[in-house]
Design a protein around this motif. Structure first.
Motif, mmCIF file in Angstrom:
data_model
loop_
_atom_site.group_PDB
_atom_site.id
_atom_site.type_symbol
_atom_site.label_atom_id
_atom_site.label_comp_id
_atom_site.label_asym_id
_atom_site.label_seq_id
_atom_site.Cartn_x
_atom_site.Cartn_y
_atom_site.Cartn_z
ATOM 1 N N UNK A 174 0.810 -1.218 0.000
ATOM 2 C CA UNK A 174 0.000 0.000 0.000
ATOM 3 C C UNK A 174 0.845 1.272 0.000
ATOM 4 N N UNK A 175 2.065 1.178 0.528
ATOM 5 C CA UNK A 175 2.920 2.373 0.544
ATOM 6 C C UNK A 175 3.164 2.909 -0.865
ATOM 7 N N UNK A 176 3.005 2.054 -1.871
ATOM 8 C CA UNK A 176 3.208 2.494 -3.255
ATOM 9 C C UNK A 176 2.195 3.560 -3.674
ATOM 10 N N UNK A 177 1.104 3.674 -2.920
ATOM 11 C CA UNK A 177 0.092 4.685 -3.239
ATOM 12 C C UNK A 177 0.625 6.106 -3.074
ATOM 13 N N UNK A 178 1.668 6.274 -2.265
ATOM 14 C CA UNK A 178 2.189 7.628 -2.036
ATOM 15 C C UNK A 178 2.823 8.204 -3.298
ATOM 16 N N UNK A 179 3.120 7.345 -4.260
ATOM 17 C CA UNK A 179 3.652 7.835 -5.544
ATOM 18 C C UNK A 179 2.634 8.738 -6.230
ATOM 19 N N UNK A 180 1.343 8.539 -5.910
ATOM 20 C CA UNK A 180 0.281 9.335 -6.532
ATOM 21 C C UNK A 180 0.285 10.779 -6.052
ATOM 22 N N UNK A 181 0.960 11.049 -4.934
ATOM 23 C CA UNK A 181 1.079 12.433 -4.449
ATOM 24 C C UNK A 181 2.537 12.897 -4.531
ATOM 25 N N UNK A 182 3.249 12.305 -5.466
ATOM 26 C CA UNK A 182 4.620 12.729 -5.802
ATOM 27 C C UNK A 182 5.626 12.550 -4.672
ATOM 28 N N UNK A 183 5.435 11.512 -3.866
ATOM 29 C CA UNK A 183 6.452 11.144 -2.885
ATOM 30 C C UNK A 183 7.341 10.079 -3.536
ATOM 31 N N UNK A 184 8.631 10.289 -3.443
ATOM 32 C CA UNK A 184 9.556 9.393 -4.142
ATOM 33 C C UNK A 184 9.853 8.137 -3.325
ATOM 34 N N UNK A 185 8.946 7.183 -3.448
ATOM 35 C CA UNK A 185 9.153 5.867 -2.848
ATOM 36 C C UNK A 185 9.707 4.941 -3.927
ATOM 37 N N UNK A 186 9.671 3.651 -3.698
ATOM 38 C CA UNK A 186 10.195 2.683 -4.667
ATOM 39 C C UNK A 186 9.496 2.824 -6.023
ATOM 40 N N UNK A 187 8.164 2.839 -5.991
ATOM 41 C CA UNK A 187 7.409 2.865 -7.242
ATOM 42 C C UNK A 187 7.618 4.166 -8.009
ATOM 43 N N UNK A 188 7.668 5.289 -7.302
ATOM 44 C CA UNK A 188 7.839 6.577 -7.974
ATOM 45 C C UNK A 188 9.186 6.641 -8.696
#
Length: 216
Positions: free
Chosen positions: A158-172
């Motif tokens: 679920x942490x991958x959802x933060x990519x949708x608000x431009x947070x640079x996690x793994x998916x972003x």
């Protein structure tokens, strides 16, 4: 191979963000969930009703929608004093969301503990708080650990959802690499990182389960 290594090095920056969100969410939501689970079973019907409404709303709406609401909705509804950074919004949203799920998980665990434990604790001279802390809670936690493990694995994804608000996690980082290099490999590297983190979580919870094996 060099491309895979360079991509992995880039995505490692995102791993730090993913682990931060994951760790803070668990550290905060697990104890809150246990406390609210006991509160929901209290004699105060108003408190129980409020917690019930909270869990109903949170579990009945998408996590992504909640993320947008905290980041964009709160400042509009309540004013600029409720403006949070993207990272703060993510952590706050995840804690609120996962606490609601843990409330219901722990409630089920508490209800599975024999009612006879309460009078037995009273006979031993324990207070109501001590009975819950030293007798009920450990047994409830043991019963729900497999479910909590599943929730922890879900949290990593679920942490991958933060990519949708431009947070640079793994998916972003992976998405940006794919867009920049026009290659699919960054997604493969991202998948490997998520699988590795899930494996680590499973192993950690296996050790925790062994610790609680003492409780019947």
């Amino acid at each position: 191979m060099d491309y895979y290594l360079s991509t992995a090095k880039t995505l490692l920056e995102g791993v730090k963000v993913t682990i931060t969100i994951f760790s803070l969410t668990l550290v905060l939501s697990l104890p809150l969930g246990l406390i609210l689970a006991f509160a929901k079973k209290s004699k105060f019907k108003v408190i129980s009703k409020i917690i019930g409404i909270y869990t109903w709303i949170v579990r009945g709406t998408p996590l992504l929608l909640q993320l947008f609401f905290v980041l964009y909705g709160l400042p509009i509804i309540f004013g600029s004093s409720y403006t949070f950074s993207r990272m703060e919004s993510a952590i706050l949203t995840f804690v609120i969301n996962y606490t609601a799920y843990f409330v219901e998980i722990f409630r089920g665990g508490i209800e599975s503990v024999s009612e006879g434990q309460y009078p037995a604790g009273k006979v031993l001279g324990l207070s109501s708080f001590q009975i819950k802390r030293y007798i009920i809670a450990p047994q409830a936690i043991k019963k729900v650990l497999p479910t909590i493990t599943n929730e922890a694995i879900t949290l990593i994804k679920d942490t991958s959802l933060v990519a949708s608000i431009a947070i640079y996690d793994i998916l972003k980082y992976a998405k940006d690499a794919v867009g920049h290099d026009v290659r699919f490999e960054p997604y493969i590297v991202a998948a490997i990182f998520y699988l590795f983190l899930s494996y680590i979580v499973v192993k950690i919870f296996e050790k925790i389960e062994k610790k609680y094996a003492f409780y019947a």
